[in-house]
Design a protein around this motif. Structure first.
Motif, mmCIF file in Angstrom:
data_model
loop_
_atom_site.group_PDB
_atom_site.id
_atom_site.type_symbol
_atom_site.label_atom_id
_atom_site.label_comp_id
_atom_site.label_asym_id
_atom_site.label_seq_id
_atom_site.Cartn_x
_atom_site.Cartn_y
_atom_site.Cartn_z
ATOM 1 N N ILE A 10 0.837 -1.209 0.000
ATOM 2 C CA ILE A 10 0.000 0.000 0.000
ATOM 3 C C ILE A 10 0.869 1.255 0.000
ATOM 4 N N SER A 13 2.580 1.731 -3.310
ATOM 5 C CA SER A 13 1.628 2.172 -4.334
ATOM 6 C C SER A 13 1.352 3.659 -4.226
ATOM 7 N N VAL A 14 1.140 4.135 -3.004
ATOM 8 C CA VAL A 14 0.852 5.557 -2.802
ATOM 9 C C VAL A 14 2.057 6.412 -3.173
ATOM 10 N N ALA A 17 2.479 6.450 -6.965
ATOM 11 C CA ALA A 17 1.422 7.270 -7.565
ATOM 12 C C ALA A 17 1.690 8.749 -7.343
ATOM 13 N N ARG A 22 -0.337 10.543 -9.971
ATOM 14 C CA ARG A 22 -1.546 9.759 -10.252
ATOM 15 C C ARG A 22 -2.254 9.333 -8.958
ATOM 16 N N ILE A 23 -2.254 10.226 -7.992
ATOM 17 C CA ILE A 23 -2.953 9.929 -6.740
ATOM 18 C C ILE A 23 -4.434 9.686 -6.986
ATOM 19 N N VAL A 26 -5.117 6.120 -7.720
ATOM 20 C CA VAL A 26 -5.078 5.273 -6.526
ATOM 21 C C VAL A 26 -6.394 5.383 -5.759
ATOM 22 N N THR A 27 -6.888 6.615 -5.637
ATOM 23 C CA THR A 27 -8.155 6.825 -4.939
ATOM 24 C C THR A 27 -9.302 6.109 -5.648
ATOM 25 N N ALA A 30 -9.091 2.409 -5.096
ATOM 26 C CA ALA A 30 -9.515 2.030 -3.747
ATOM 27 C C ALA A 30 -11.037 1.936 -3.656
#
Length: 232
Positions: A10, A13-14, A17, A22-23, A26-27, A30
């Protein structure tokens, strides 16, 4: 350890991103994952309720008891160091029966209870007994007649024929179970005879267990695992 692995994934990945700007992706992923999880869960609940109901009908009709009698010679051969009338044998047979129908969520509590009963026979509380290792191997590789969970997942994702995997799953689990049994027998012979358990070593009162205790609690537990009770 597993929790730390997931946390690592996790965080990575954050971070990746954020570096790539590219946050938002990710959101979105989720939220999509949470939505898929809820959808799949409802599908699994329906199929689990169906099969647990079928097993309750089979119990009331006496099918499970007949299956237990059919499996009992095999189970006694697989677990020679467990007394025939010990409650662990009933939980073991219930675990194997649930796995046969692909009811992994129902089989898990049976396996936990079986391990707890086997631990009561363990002369060394810090080391797993051969019976515990055998149960773990069989629970992991168990023959599955109907892969209920996989069929439910395939139905949720719109498979044209969700039950087409029954044949290949049966063949794969037969091979896996055969390999597990061969490995178990090999390690048992290599390690020599198991140490005397607490019933045979004189650490208990020596009273014989009632014959019914081996089967009665586990069979009813299969059909009530979702309703609470001492099994969970």
């Amino acid at each position: 350890m597993v929790n730390w692995i997931w946390l690592f994934f996790i965080v990575i990945s954050v971070v990746v991103a954020a570096v790539n700007g590219r946050i938002d992706a990710v959101t979105q992923a989720a939220f999509d994952g949470a939505k898929s999880g809820v959808t799949i869960s409802f599908g699994l609940i329906s199929i689990m309720v169906f099969w647990l109901g079928m097993m309750r009908i089979a119990e009331d009709a006496g099918v499970l008891k007949k299956m237990a009698k059919l499996l009992s010679p095999v189970v006694r051969w697989l677990f020679p160091d467990v007394p025939a009338n010990h409650p662990a044998m009933g939980y073991i047979m219930s675990n194997l029966s649930a796995n046969l129908f692909g009811l992994g969520n129902a089989a898990t509590p049976m396996g936990i209870k079986a391990m707890q009963e086997l631990q009561k026979l363990n002369p060394d509380q810090e080391t797993a007994t051969p019976a515990m290792c055998t149960l773990l191997a069989l629970n992991t590789s168990s023959i599955t007649l109907v892969p209920t969970t996989l069929i439910a997942i395939r139905m949720n994702y719109g498979s044209a024929n969700p039950a087409e995997i029954v044949g290949t799953t049966l063949a794969a689990t037969i091979v896996a179970t055969g390999a597990a049994i061969l490995a178990d027998r090999w390690y048992r012979r290599r390690s020599g005879p198991p140490p005397a358990n607490k019933l045979t070593s004189g650490k208990t009162s020596g009273k014989a267990l009632p014959a019914h205790t081996a089967m009665d609690p586990p069979i009813s537990a299969v059909s009530t695992v979702k309703g609470g009770g001492d099994i969970v």
